[in-house]
Scaffold this motif. Structure first.
Motif, mmCIF file in Angstrom:
data_model
loop_
_atom_site.group_PDB
_atom_site.id
_atom_site.type_symbol
_atom_site.label_atom_id
_atom_site.label_comp_id
_atom_site.label_asym_id
_atom_site.label_seq_id
_atom_site.Cartn_x
_atom_site.Cartn_y
_atom_site.Cartn_z
ATOM 1 N N UNK A 209 -2.123 42.683 36.153
ATOM 2 C CA UNK A 209 -1.313 43.897 36.322
ATOM 3 C C UNK A 209 0.109 43.666 35.818
ATOM 4 N N UNK A 210 0.660 42.479 36.120
ATOM 5 C CA UNK A 210 2.020 42.148 35.696
ATOM 6 C C UNK A 210 2.116 42.098 34.173
ATOM 7 N N UNK A 211 1.124 41.479 33.528
ATOM 8 C CA UNK A 211 1.106 41.396 32.069
ATOM 9 C C UNK A 211 1.003 42.788 31.442
ATOM 10 N N UNK A 212 0.179 43.638 32.041
ATOM 11 C CA UNK A 212 0.013 44.996 31.520
ATOM 12 C C UNK A 212 1.324 45.774 31.615
ATOM 13 N N UNK A 213 2.058 45.599 32.731
ATOM 14 C CA UNK A 213 3.345 46.285 32.898
ATOM 15 C C UNK A 213 4.366 45.791 31.879
ATOM 16 N N UNK A 214 4.403 44.466 31.663
ATOM 17 C CA UNK A 214 5.351 43.899 30.696
ATOM 18 C C UNK A 214 5.067 44.410 29.285
ATOM 19 N N UNK A 215 3.794 44.475 28.919
ATOM 20 C CA UNK A 215 3.429 44.990 27.595
ATOM 21 C C UNK A 215 3.816 46.460 27.449
ATOM 22 N N UNK A 216 3.620 47.225 28.529
ATOM 23 C CA UNK A 216 3.967 48.646 28.493
ATOM 24 C C UNK A 216 5.477 48.827 28.342
ATOM 25 N N UNK A 217 6.266 48.035 29.084
ATOM 26 C CA UNK A 217 7.729 48.115 28.981
ATOM 27 C C UNK A 217 8.205 47.719 27.588
ATOM 28 N N UNK A 218 7.570 46.685 27.029
ATOM 29 C CA UNK A 218 7.940 46.218 25.694
ATOM 30 C C UNK A 218 7.666 47.287 24.643
ATOM 31 N N UNK A 219 6.499 47.927 24.754
ATOM 32 C CA UNK A 219 6.155 48.984 23.791
ATOM 33 C C UNK A 219 7.084 50.183 23.940
ATOM 34 N N UNK A 220 7.497 50.496 25.183
ATOM 35 C CA UNK A 220 8.427 51.606 25.407
ATOM 36 C C UNK A 220 9.794 51.310 24.784
#
Length: 233
Positions: A209-220
């Motif tokens: 879940x943490x990795x998914x959030x970090x990837x989402x923030x990075x893409x944003x």
């Protein structure tokens, strides 16, 4: 009143057919039956342990059985479908009949019951309960009930409907012994059931879940930078 009388008669006929099949097909390991009525025909689905004993050689026995039921209960265009019980050890009616047969042979009731319980649980059941009631001790003894159980068993609430129940009688010299079997099937999921996950699995899910959030923030962030560059140009 006419409608009520109709349903009463229907229930009476179903009960009589059930008792008739139970007597006639006990050697085939009879479990249960379902009746389906349509405007054109009546279909009876019979569930047994040994279908070949119901069908007979070249279908002679099932043809004879169909004719008897048609004449005895005034049914037209009757079709009987015989189906095998996939796992007889998890069928409460078949297990109850096996126990009753063993009791009629004067076998030790506790050995018979514990053997049946072990077989049920080894087949994957979540819980099982066997109740034997009547003059268990012998002639002259008082009637009583003995209860044997293993695993998880629901006693109240809507979840009771998920428990399979079967019963029969054993005819001994001392009197009639009642046998009731309750089984919780392997695939049963109760509403109040709680599954506790191992700590390692929980930590792994948190990391994902943490990795998914970090990837989402990075893409944003990348999208926002692109939009800013586009506005400047």
């Amino acid at each position: 009143m006419a409608l009520e009388r109709y349903f009463i008669e229907e229930g009476k006929i179903r009960s009589e057919i059930e008792n008739f099949l139970r007597r006639e097909l006990h050697r085939a390991g009879y479990s249960s039956m379902k009746i389906q009525k349509t405007p054109l025909a009546v279909r009876i689905n019979i569930y047994v342990e040994k279908p070949q004993l119901v069908i007979g050689k070249k279908g002679k026995r099932i043809s004879k059985l169909t004719k008897i039921i048609e004449e005895k209960y005034n049914l037209e265009n009757l079709a009987i479908d015989v189906q095998r019980v996939e796992n007889p050890t998890l069928d409460p009616n078949i297990v109850a009949k096996r126990i009753a047969t063993a009791l009629e042979k004067n076998m030790n009731r506790r050995k018979v019951v514990y053997k049946a319980l072990r077989a049920i649980m080894n087949a994957g059941a979540k819980g099982a309960e066997i109740i034997i009631s009547g003059k268990i001790v012998g002639k002259g003894g008082r009637a009583r009930a003995e209860k044997y159980s293993q695993g998880y068993m629901k006693k109240a609430g809507d979840s009771v409907n998920l428990v399979r129940i079967g019963s029969t009688q054993a005819y001994l010299k001392a009197g009639i012994i009642g046998v009731t079997v309750k089984i919780v099937p392997p695939d049963t999921v109760f509403p109040d059931q709680i599954n506790v996950k191992p700590k390692e699995e929980v930590e792994e899910e948190k990391g994902e879940v943490k990795e998914a959030k970090e990837e989402e923030e990075k893409s944003n962030e990348e999208e926002s930078e692109k939009s800013e560059d586009a506005e400047k140009s």
